[in-house]
Design a protein around this motif. Structure first.
Motif: not given
Length: 507
Positions: A319-326, A391-398, A435-440
């Motif tokens: 499994p590969r970790v995915t992150e937000i595009d930033i 909280l998921a949005h914040y963790v994604d950002l960090m 990345k947590w908030n794929e569906h948020a």
């Protein structure tokens, strides 16, 4: 055909007869008992969440509640838990423990089971004993916080591990059970204030200041739920950002002047480079001719396979970790001149103010157990149907802005990251967060940052060059490969026949 493994609480074959007996017992005894008001609050963490770091979602030293109670490596702590409980009760309560506590908990069995997401493959007696011992142990822990060495030797278990295990989602003891035990033993503990004090010590993020008003208005479900809401509900008043001091206004003004100076400098540099390249009128034609050559066919003939990916690379099955595009924090600072500032509030006060080029982030304190706390808090947030995923949005950002130790050092210098974790540990922590908030709903802060960053002249120029060079990369690779082959041939020829003019040799 391989037999399906049933995830039994005792890790033994599921007893069909016991299941029938239990359902029959519940059907007959629960008539008139309404448990619809009891929310499910202790969830089994699904593999889709735990697959990247499964050890973060299970206890390491001590089991609380039924999910992990009978695991071999945790069962050695049972005698210490019993010792704590016996010291917590008075002699009369110890002597009459079974009729006083166990029998009453057995009568509340439907209530106990209603709190858990997974079916508990345990009979009523066993369940009552588990909750009695673990519940009383937890009550004593809150009462004598920091004094556990009298019952649990420090050489047996680090207390950081104990506090870590208390925050695991599958290890939670519901408040309704703790309150039930309190009533049975006529306890006079002010449980919620003690739990809030515990959260203040171990929470990685600041808690809401309005603790007293929240106590009476909210029915917290367990320790993790309490910490979650105290973190998420921490928000500064609206007027906070309107009351900026003169010093901050001057700092923002100076930052804007500096940013404009850098932009002007970059424009002059780009203009100078453009003028130099403009002198080579045939430069564009030369590139066009090189690009138009069928390099893919040539590379196939040479066996180079340039630009072609293997169907399956090493490690693709993992499994590969995915992150937000930033962009990373250091890139935001270097190329978009964005400043970072520690907010006095919580995650709801995370915001990017484009007019000042300032990203406000809450202070986060990272200790050895903080990753487990963060992961289980977000796992709990995901499990709650009504969650807004804040909280998921914040963790994604960090996770998105922290890529290297340079990013960590930048955020530490701004007072945003604190604690005893090393820079490398912090990088590993956030780079390991999927990345947590794929569906948020989309993260507005991330959107604003990306829009601001992509508008910078240097970024536009780089993206233009990258787009132009993407198709030519394989061309350049083949060119260099051919040049290398040609040089090797020339060198070999000269070694045999001699080329004094080429290699400066004296004949």
């Amino acid at each position: 055909m391989k037999e399906i493994e049933l995830d039994s609480i005792l890790n033994i074959n599921f007893s069909k007869k016991r299941w029938v007996d239990q359902i029959s017992k519940n059907f007959n005894e629960e008539v008139g008992i309404d448990v619809s008001h009891v929310p499910v609050c202790v969830f089994n963490v699904p593999k889709s969440i735990s697959r990247f770091k499964p050890e973060a979602y299970v206890p390491q030293a001590i089991a609380l509640g039924p999910y992990h109670h009978f695991e071999t490596h945790l069962y050695q702590m049972e005698r210490y838990k019993v010792a704590v409980v016996k010291a917590f009760l008075n002699p009369n309560q110890v002597h009459s423990f079974e009729p006083l506590v166990i029998d009453k908990l057995k009568r509340a069995e439907p209530l106990l089971r209603a709190c858990y997401h997974k079916y508990l493959d345990l009979n009523g007696d066993m369940l009552a004993w588990i909750f009695a011992i673990d519940g009383l142990f937890l009550l004593d822990l809150f009462k004598h916080y920091g004094e556990m060495e009298q019952f649990i030797p420090k050489k047996l278990m680090k207390y950081e591990t104990l506090y870590r295990d208390m925050m695991v989602l599958e290890n939670q003891i519901p408040m309704v059970i703790l309150n039930e035990i309190q009533k049975i033993i006529n306890g006079d503990l002010e449980l919620l204030p003690m739990m809030i004090g515990y959260c203040e010590v171990h929470s990685p993020l600041k808690l809401t200041r309005d603790l007293n008003s929240n106590i009476g208005d909210t029915n917290y479900l367990h320790l993790l739920d309490l910490m979650y809401h105290l973190i998420v509900d921490n928000e500064l008043p609206r007027k906070y950002y309107q009351q900026e001091s003169c010093h901050e206004q001057r700092a923002n003004y100076m930052h804007e002047i500096t940013r404009k100076h850098h932009v002007i400098t970059n424009m002059e540099d780009i203009k100078e480079i453009g003028q130099k390249l403009g002198k080579f009128k045939k430069f564009g034609n030369m590139v066009s001719v090189i690009v138009s050559i069928p390099w893919e066919k040539i590379s196939d003939l040479l066996g180079l396979n340039i630009g072609k990916k293997l169907d399956k690379e090493d490690g693709d099955d993992l499994p590969r970790v995915t992150e937000i595009d930033i962009p990373s924090a250091s890139s935001l600072s270097k190329y978009a001149y964005i400043n970072f500032k520690a907010s006095d509030g919580g995650i709801r006060d995370t915001k990017f103010v484009a007019s000042k080029a300032v990203l406000y982030l809450p202070v986060i304190t990272l200790e050895t157990y903080s990753e487990v706390v963060l992961r289980n808090l977000v796992a709990y947030e995901i499990a709650i149907a009504s969650s807004t995923m804040e909280l998921a949005h914040y963790v994604d950002l960090m996770s998105g802005i922290i890529d290297t130790e340079e990013d960590v050092m930048l955020l530490k210098s701004k007072g945003i990251i604190k604690g005893s974790m090393t820079n490398k540990e912090i990088v590993d922590l956030f780079n390991g967060m999927n990345k947590w908030n794929e569906h948020a709903r989309g993260n507005r802060t991330v959107k604003k940052l990306n829009e601001y960053y992509n508008k910078q002249l240097a970024i536009k120029a780089w993206k233009f060059i990258k787009k132009r060079m993407r198709g030519s990369r394989k061309v350049l690779t083949v060119v260099f490969a051919l040049l290398a082959c040609l040089l090797m041939i020339v060198y070999s020829f000269c070694e045999v026949y001699g080329c004094p003019k080429l290699f400066n040799k004296v004949s």
